[in-house]
Design an enzyme around this catalytic site. Structure first.
Site, PDB file in Angstrom:
ATOM      1  CB  SER A   9     -72.266 -39.742 -46.213  1.00 45.10           C
ATOM      2  OG  SER A   9     -72.260 -38.340 -46.336  1.00 45.10           O
ATOM      3  CG  ASN A  10     -69.329 -36.848 -49.737  1.00 42.34           C
ATOM      4  OD1 ASN A  10     -69.048 -35.798 -49.170  1.00 42.34           O
ATOM      5  ND2 ASN A  10     -70.392 -36.957 -50.530  1.00 42.34           N
TER       6      ASN A  10
END
Ligand code: C5P
Length: 222
Positions: free
Chosen positions: A29-30
């Site tokens: 993810s980020n």
């Protein structure tokens, strides 16, 4: 800020990060907070719009009068974006979609091996905003371009490549604005105009952006 400028209009907004599963307990993810997308959803509701907020996992409560659809992966975000797209007048893509996902999701937790190096194979995710902008009928489609250099050039090429009506460019090399910050400063670029908005809180900026987006939406022949 003219309230009621979006009365009777339906706005879809994507927000937050996506999560791309590797196995039942892990994902890629980020750090997207979702703040800009949620602020835009609030501003659009205040301007009179019906808002569907298609959101990856974030820690923000659902704004009042906003319909939130919670998703995890880019593929789920695409599916939720395409659902009832014919009802959508304006589509704003504020999500930080993961560019790639693992080629396969392991059915069971991946075990640690004896090797020092582990290889993970990734495949490109669908481009949600480009898919929306290339569907028919096409809503007025707005994207974001977060860049660290040559911000306006990259944003202009993204506007064309993704077939967008408007792109909101911001310089994420600055730590005081953009990603995860409470403030932002942006430049709006369409095929025929370029306009910079000064640094402001994401909420204030969202009001100005919704005002500019609705003005450009109304002046676009469709
Ligand atoms: O190509 P890039 O990721 O820089 O483009 C950013 C814009 O495209 C944002 O509006 C983002 O929400 C959208 N996007 C998307 N689906 C992707 C990648 C980006 O909708 N897979």
């Amino acid at each position: 800020f003219q309230s009621g400028s979006l009365t009777g209009k339906t706005v879809f907004i994507t927000a937050g990060p996506t999560r791309e599963a590797m196995d039942p307990v892990r994902y890629i993810s980020n750090h997207s907070s979702g703040k800009m997308g949620y602020a835009l959803a609030e501003a659009a509701v205040e301007a009179g719009a019906k808002v569907k907020l298609i959101s990856g996992p974030v820690n923000i409560p659902v704004p009042e009068r906003v319909e939130r659809v919670s998703v995890e992966s880019a593929e789920e975000m695409l599916e939720a974006s395409m659902l009832d797209l014919g009802l959508c007048d304006i589509f704003i893509a504020a999500a930080a979609v993961a560019d790639y996902r693992p080629t396969a999701i392991a059915e069971h937790k991946i075990k640690k091996g004896s090797e020092e190096i582990m290889e993970l194979h990734l495949v490109k995710n669908p481009d949600i905003v480009a898919t929306v902008a290339n569907s028919s009928p096409k809503p007025f489609t707005v994207g974001f371009a977060a860049e660290t250099k040559d911000v306006l050039e990259y944003a202009r090429s993204k506007l064309e490549r993704k077939n967008l009506d408007l792109i909101i460019a911001n310089d994420v090399s600055r730590s005081d604005i953009g990603f995860n910050s409470d403030e932002n400063a942006v430049t709006l670029i369409s095929a025929s105009s370029t306009e910079s908005l000064p640094q402001a809180s994401k909420r204030q900026l969202a009001n100005r952006l919704i005002e500019r987006i609705s003005a450009q939406y109304k002046s676009t022949a469709r």
